[in-house]
Design an enzyme around this catalytic site. Structure first.
Site, PDB file in Angstrom:
ATOM      1  N   TYR A 149       0.859  -1.189   0.000  1.00 14.19           N
ATOM      2  CA  TYR A 149       0.000   0.000   0.000  1.00 14.19           C
ATOM      3  C   TYR A 149       0.897   1.241   0.000  1.00 14.19           C
ATOM      4  O   TYR A 149       0.915   2.043   0.938  1.00 14.19           O
ATOM      5  CB  TYR A 149      -1.001   0.015   1.154  1.00 14.19           C
ATOM      6  CG  TYR A 149      -2.263   0.718   0.711  1.00 14.19           C
ATOM      7  CD1 TYR A 149      -3.135   0.083  -0.171  1.00 14.19           C
ATOM      8  CD2 TYR A 149      -2.554   2.020   1.097  1.00 14.19           C
ATOM      9  CE1 TYR A 149      -4.267   0.731  -0.642  1.00 14.19           C
ATOM     10  CE2 TYR A 149      -3.677   2.672   0.623  1.00 14.19           C
ATOM     11  CZ  TYR A 149      -4.528   2.029  -0.228  1.00 14.19           C
ATOM     12  OH  TYR A 149      -5.631   2.661  -0.712  1.00 14.19           O
ATOM     13  N   GLY A 190       6.686   7.774   0.866  1.00 13.77           N
ATOM     14  CA  GLY A 190       7.781   7.295   1.715  1.00 13.77           C
ATOM     15  C   GLY A 190       8.401   6.031   1.129  1.00 13.77           C
ATOM     16  O   GLY A 190       9.626   5.918   1.001  1.00 13.77           O
ATOM     17  N   HIS A 191       7.547   5.056   0.779  1.00 13.62           N
ATOM     18  CA  HIS A 191       8.061   3.828   0.162  1.00 13.62           C
ATOM     19  C   HIS A 191       8.823   4.151  -1.127  1.00 13.62           C
ATOM     20  O   HIS A 191       9.880   3.586  -1.394  1.00 13.62           O
ATOM     21  CB  HIS A 191       6.907   2.886  -0.201  1.00 13.62           C
ATOM     22  CG  HIS A 191       6.149   2.322   0.962  1.00 13.62           C
ATOM     23  ND1 HIS A 191       4.843   2.659   1.219  1.00 13.62           N
ATOM     24  CD2 HIS A 191       6.508   1.444   1.934  1.00 13.62           C
ATOM     25  CE1 HIS A 191       4.424   1.999   2.296  1.00 13.62           C
ATOM     26  NE2 HIS A 191       5.408   1.257   2.748  1.00 13.62           N
ATOM     27  N   GLN A 214      12.476  -0.246  14.882  1.00  5.74           N
ATOM     28  CA  GLN A 214      12.651  -1.353  13.937  1.00  5.74           C
ATOM     29  C   GLN A 214      14.036  -1.279  13.277  1.00  5.74           C
ATOM     30  O   GLN A 214      14.737  -2.292  13.153  1.00  5.74           O
ATOM     31  CB  GLN A 214      11.549  -1.295  12.879  1.00  5.74           C
ATOM     32  CG  GLN A 214      11.766  -2.213  11.691  1.00  5.74           C
ATOM     33  CD  GLN A 214      10.574  -2.225  10.766  1.00  5.74           C
ATOM     34  OE1 GLN A 214       9.574  -2.861  11.069  1.00  5.74           O
ATOM     35  NE2 GLN A 214      10.649  -1.519   9.654  1.00  5.74           N
ATOM     36  N   SER A 247       1.001   3.788   5.646  1.00  6.05           N
ATOM     37  CA  SER A 247      -0.135   3.099   5.016  1.00  6.05           C
ATOM     38  C   SER A 247      -1.353   3.177   5.930  1.00  6.05           C
ATOM     39  O   SER A 247      -2.491   3.199   5.472  1.00  6.05           O
ATOM     40  CB  SER A 247       0.216   1.640   4.740  1.00  6.05           C
ATOM     41  OG  SER A 247       1.432   1.565   4.029  1.00  6.05           O
TER      42      SER A 247
HETATM   43  P1  AMP Z   1       5.795  -0.649   5.841  1.00  8.72           P
HETATM   44  O1  AMP Z   1       5.265  -0.985   4.485  1.00  8.72           O
HETATM   45  O2  AMP Z   1       4.944   0.305   6.596  1.00  8.72           O
HETATM   46  O3  AMP Z   1       6.204  -1.869   6.628  1.00  8.72           O
HETATM   47  O4  AMP Z   1       7.139   0.154   5.580  1.00  8.72           O
HETATM   48  C1  AMP Z   1       8.144  -0.338   4.731  1.00  8.72           C
HETATM   49  C2  AMP Z   1       9.376   0.500   4.916  1.00  8.72           C
HETATM   50  O5  AMP Z   1       9.077   1.853   4.588  1.00  8.72           O
HETATM   51  C3  AMP Z   1       9.910   0.507   6.352  1.00  8.72           C
HETATM   52  O6  AMP Z   1      11.328   0.489   6.338  1.00  8.72           O
HETATM   53  C4  AMP Z   1       9.400   1.809   6.891  1.00  8.72           C
HETATM   54  O7  AMP Z   1      10.202   2.356   7.924  1.00  8.72           O
HETATM   55  C5  AMP Z   1       9.468   2.681   5.655  1.00  8.72           C
HETATM   56  N1  AMP Z   1       8.561   3.825   5.775  1.00  8.72           N
HETATM   57  C6  AMP Z   1       7.229   3.783   5.989  1.00  8.72           C
HETATM   58  N2  AMP Z   1       6.737   5.034   6.087  1.00  8.72           N
HETATM   59  C7  AMP Z   1       7.790   5.879   5.930  1.00  8.72           C
HETATM   60  C8  AMP Z   1       7.947   7.301   5.940  1.00  8.72           C
HETATM   61  N3  AMP Z   1       6.906   8.103   6.138  1.00  8.72           N
HETATM   62  N4  AMP Z   1       9.184   7.800   5.772  1.00  8.72           N
HETATM   63  C9  AMP Z   1      10.252   6.979   5.605  1.00  8.72           C
HETATM   64  N5  AMP Z   1      10.175   5.645   5.567  1.00  8.72           N
HETATM   65  C10 AMP Z   1       8.964   5.095   5.741  1.00  8.72           C
END
Ligand code: AMP
Length: 287
Positions: free
Chosen positions: A32, A36-37, A153, A186
């Protein structure tokens, strides 16, 4: 872009890339996608010859009362977005293959997982380290990119890699924020109407703490209680934690320094949100 589901196919692709002398950067995600991703994917593209983005909503890291079943999912949308970023492989393994019925292993990192989110979510980080260990073994990346948004994390993964002698460089990306300061997530899709506005209390708290530190206030207890007041002024927002911590050990700090990290977790209605910031050395992508 190729979408790969079977684990063996992913490993075979990596084997060939490595044999040809090329490097691989992995961006582990739960999908999703938001900006950021995408920024993590761009960073991965600058680090290595080939980029693999993994997309797996990891049941192991959700507690029994958490949002696994309603976590937002949309593979076609995510595939389009990753392809537009020049990603070569979107690795989307199945639950059945990642966790067959007789799956019975786990990777646990102690110490750093006992605090902050680990306190409220006791099985969460073991779920994270276990899935990331599996991804590392399946894909064998040279680099893995993680966001500072999930600050604990990131520390836990770095510790796992160090303690288990993995030859993988862990690269951090700064927090990417919406224009109004809300850290992208997300889970922000859960926030509607007034909750979206209330969620700004996290960024307001960070701004307040940074301004206090810039003005010479270093008493963590004092600033913590001011922050609790700022957050609690919002109806329907409850605090999980407000902590000033050491950036490496995540141990509480009584005196705020430039390297101290303010870590926050709140519930806006039923949505749990986290955010964090260094008190000095501000280096966030969108600020
Ligand atoms: P997730 O899909 O939420 O598990 O996130 C996947 C990766 O994207 C992880 O390393 C998160 O720390 C990073 N991430 C998610 N949101 C952000 C954001 N707003 N800024 C920077 N990295 C992000």
């Amino acid at each position: 872009m190729q979408i790969i589901h079977p684990l063996a196919e992913m490993t075979e692709w990596s084997r060939k890339v490595i044999a040809s002398g090329k490097s691989i950067a992995l961006v582990p995600t739960m999908g999703y996608f938001h900006e950021g991703h995408l920024q993590l994917m761009r960073l991965a593209g600058r680090l290595a010859d080939r980029v693999v983005v993994s997309l797996f909503v990891n049941s192991l890291q959700f507690g029994p009362a958490e949002d696994l079943s309603r976590y937002p999912r949309n593979l076609p949308r995510d595939a389009r977005m990753a392809e537009d970023e020049g990603v070569e492989i979107l690795f989307a393994p199945s639950d059945e293959e990642m966790y067959p019925p007789d799956f019975n292993a786990g990777v646990r990192v102690g110490g750093i997982t006992d605090t902050l989110c680990g306190r409220q979510r006791p099985t969460h980080f073991e779920g994270v380290t276990t899935v990331v260990a599996k991804l590392f073994n399946i894909i064998k990346p040279h680099y893995a990119v993680f966001g500072q948004k999930d600050f604990q994390q990131l520390g836990v993964i770095r510790k796992m890699v160090r303690d288990l002698n993995w030859d993988i460089e862990i690269v951090a990306h700064p927090i990417v924020r919406e224009d109004d300061g809300l850290a992208m997530s997300s889970r922000n899709t859960y926030l509607t109407g007034p909750d979206r506005i209330r969620a700004l209390c996290l960024y307001n708290a960070i701004r307040h703490a940074r301004a206090r530190f810039a003005a010479g206030v270093t008493d963590a207890d004092l600033v913590r209680s001011e922050i609790r007041d700022i957050i609690s002024a919002n109806q329907g927002v409850t605090i999980d934690y407000v902590s000033f911590v050491n950036k490496d050990t995540l141990a509480d700090e009584d005196v705020i320094g430039a390297d101290t990290v303010l870590a926050l977790a709140v519930r806006v209605g039923t949505t749990r949100l986290i955010d964090n910031s260094f008190m000095g050395n501000y280096s966030e992508a969108s600020n």
